[in-house]
Design a protein around this motif. Structure first.
Motif, PDB file in Angstrom:
ATOM      1  N   LYS A 183      46.549 -54.240  63.843  1.00  0.00           N
ATOM      2  CA  LYS A 183      45.613 -53.165  64.021  1.00  0.00           C
ATOM      3  C   LYS A 183      45.366 -52.018  63.254  1.00  0.00           C
ATOM      4  N   MET A 184      46.667 -52.078  62.577  1.00  0.00           N
ATOM      5  CA  MET A 184      46.642 -50.849  61.461  1.00  0.00           C
ATOM      6  C   MET A 184      45.956 -51.205  60.303  1.00  0.00           C
ATOM      7  N   PHE A 185      45.558 -52.377  59.955  1.00  0.00           N
ATOM      8  CA  PHE A 185      44.803 -52.650  58.842  1.00  0.00           C
ATOM      9  C   PHE A 185      43.399 -52.081  59.103  1.00  0.00           C
ATOM     10  N   PHE A 186      42.928 -52.564  60.476  1.00  0.00           N
ATOM     11  CA  PHE A 186      41.494 -52.203  60.881  1.00  0.00           C
ATOM     12  C   PHE A 186      41.290 -50.379  60.742  1.00  0.00           C
ATOM     13  N   LEU A 187      42.564 -49.843  61.443  1.00  0.00           N
ATOM     14  CA  LEU A 187      42.540 -48.342  61.377  1.00  0.00           C
ATOM     15  C   LEU A 187      42.374 -47.839  60.029  1.00  0.00           C
ATOM     16  N   GLN A 188      43.062 -48.391  58.989  1.00  0.00           N
ATOM     17  CA  GLN A 188      43.282 -47.973  57.551  1.00  0.00           C
ATOM     18  C   GLN A 188      41.704 -48.116  56.992  1.00  0.00           C
ATOM     19  N   GLY A 189      41.357 -49.524  57.260  1.00  0.00           N
ATOM     20  CA  GLY A 189      40.048 -49.798  56.887  1.00  0.00           C
ATOM     21  C   GLY A 189      38.812 -48.789  57.110  1.00  0.00           C
ATOM     22  N   GLU A 190      38.913 -48.601  58.471  1.00  0.00           N
ATOM     23  CA  GLU A 190      37.731 -47.378  58.803  1.00  0.00           C
ATOM     24  C   GLU A 190      37.773 -46.268  58.146  1.00  0.00           C
ATOM     25  N   LYS A 197      32.093 -56.429  58.665  1.00  0.00           N
ATOM     26  CA  LYS A 197      32.931 -57.020  57.809  1.00  0.00           C
ATOM     27  C   LYS A 197      34.359 -57.041  58.589  1.00  0.00           C
ATOM     28  N   SER A 198      34.630 -56.225  59.404  1.00  0.00           N
ATOM     29  CA  SER A 198      35.998 -55.955  59.805  1.00  0.00           C
ATOM     30  C   SER A 198      35.931 -55.707  61.342  1.00  0.00           C
ATOM     31  N   GLN A 199      37.178 -55.997  61.981  1.00  0.00           N
ATOM     32  CA  GLN A 199      37.382 -55.532  63.342  1.00  0.00           C
ATOM     33  C   GLN A 199      37.475 -53.961  63.262  1.00  0.00           C
ATOM     34  N   ARG A 200      37.513 -53.375  64.631  1.00  0.00           N
ATOM     35  CA  ARG A 200      37.967 -51.908  64.713  1.00  0.00           C
ATOM     36  C   ARG A 200      38.686 -51.708  65.978  1.00  0.00           C
ATOM     37  N   ILE A 201      39.085 -50.620  65.906  1.00  0.00           N
ATOM     38  CA  ILE A 201      40.031 -49.944  67.126  1.00  0.00           C
ATOM     39  C   ILE A 201      39.148 -49.978  68.244  1.00  0.00           C
ATOM     40  N   ILE A 220      39.399 -44.007  67.341  1.00  0.00           N
ATOM     41  CA  ILE A 220      40.693 -43.698  66.368  1.00  0.00           C
ATOM     42  C   ILE A 220      41.406 -42.681  66.565  1.00  0.00           C
ATOM     43  N   GLU A 221      41.145 -41.545  66.868  1.00  0.00           N
ATOM     44  CA  GLU A 221      41.944 -40.387  67.151  1.00  0.00           C
ATOM     45  C   GLU A 221      42.735 -40.625  68.331  1.00  0.00           C
ATOM     46  N   GLN A 222      42.234 -41.323  69.558  1.00  0.00           N
ATOM     47  CA  GLN A 222      42.892 -41.644  70.608  1.00  0.00           C
ATOM     48  C   GLN A 222      43.901 -42.746  70.231  1.00  0.00           C
ATOM     49  N   TYR A 223      43.714 -43.809  69.585  1.00  0.00           N
ATOM     50  CA  TYR A 223      44.700 -44.807  69.240  1.00  0.00           C
ATOM     51  C   TYR A 223      45.849 -44.320  68.514  1.00  0.00           C
TER      52      TYR A 223
END
Length: 193
Positions: free
Chosen positions: A64-71, A83-87, A151-154
């Motif tokens: 999940k951190m990869f998706f967070l960082q990607g966004e 192109k990617s999943q997201r939180i 994003i901020e909540q996660y």
């Protein structure tokens, strides 16, 4: 053989997820880089954990951190979302469920606790503090960039999760220590009879 270096960063710039070039000390790079550092420490914590459910959860969080960082690493989010999943909300709900579950099972805390009585607990507290630092960078970056509220909540729940997992690992280590001591005393009593 393909080289892992590209030489494109030799002049102090790097590419974001969408291809935009920015300085390596850009606050956006600092923010997702701090989450990357946190993720590396989460990986270490996962290796130390004694509770299998914690190991499994931390492995899921690493992805999940990869998706967070990607966004965070994307200026043009339209290029990211396709192109990617997201939180999402269910990711936040999972963290909340685990936090609530452990909170009801663990002994009540009535004072500050030392950061980790076990190796796993100590490492999870390192993760907690890194997550808080990354959150501070995200808030600072949020002064100029708008992020989805998920994003901020996660991120906020993630540091709480690291705290409760640390407590769970410490509790497990304490229980094992008690059992070991009881067995040791029992064996000593048997030998002396």
């Amino acid at each position: 053989m393909m080289a892992i270096y590209t030489k494109t960063g030799d002049k102090g710039k790097t590419s974001l997820f969408d291809g935009a070039r920015v300085r390596k000390d850009d606050l956006r790079v600092e923010t997702y880089g701090t989450f990357d550092e946190c993720n590396a420490q989460i990986s270490v914590a996962e290796k130390y954990c004694q509770l299998s459910q914690n190991k499994k959860l931390l492995k899921q969080i690493e992805y999940k951190m990869f998706f967070l960082q990607g966004e965070i690493a994307t200026q043009d989010t339209d290029k990211f979302y396709g192109k990617s999943q997201r939180i999402e909300a269910e990711d936040i709900q999972l963290l909340e469920h685990v936090i609530d579950d452990y909170t009801t099972k663990l002994p009540k805390v009535t004072s500050f606790i030392l950061p980790g009585q076990s190796l796993a607990g100590a490492q999870l507290h390192v993760c907690r503090t890194l997550c808080r630092r990354a959150e501070r960078r995200l808030i600072q970056l949020g002064d100029t960039i708008t992020f989805r509220p998920e994003i901020e909540q996660y991120v906020n729940r993630l540091s709480d999760l690291m705290y409760i997992l640390a407590r769970a690992e410490d509790h497990e280590a304490q229980q094992e220590k008690i059992v070991d001591e009881v067995v040791k005393r029992y064996m000593k009593a048997i030998e002396s009879n």
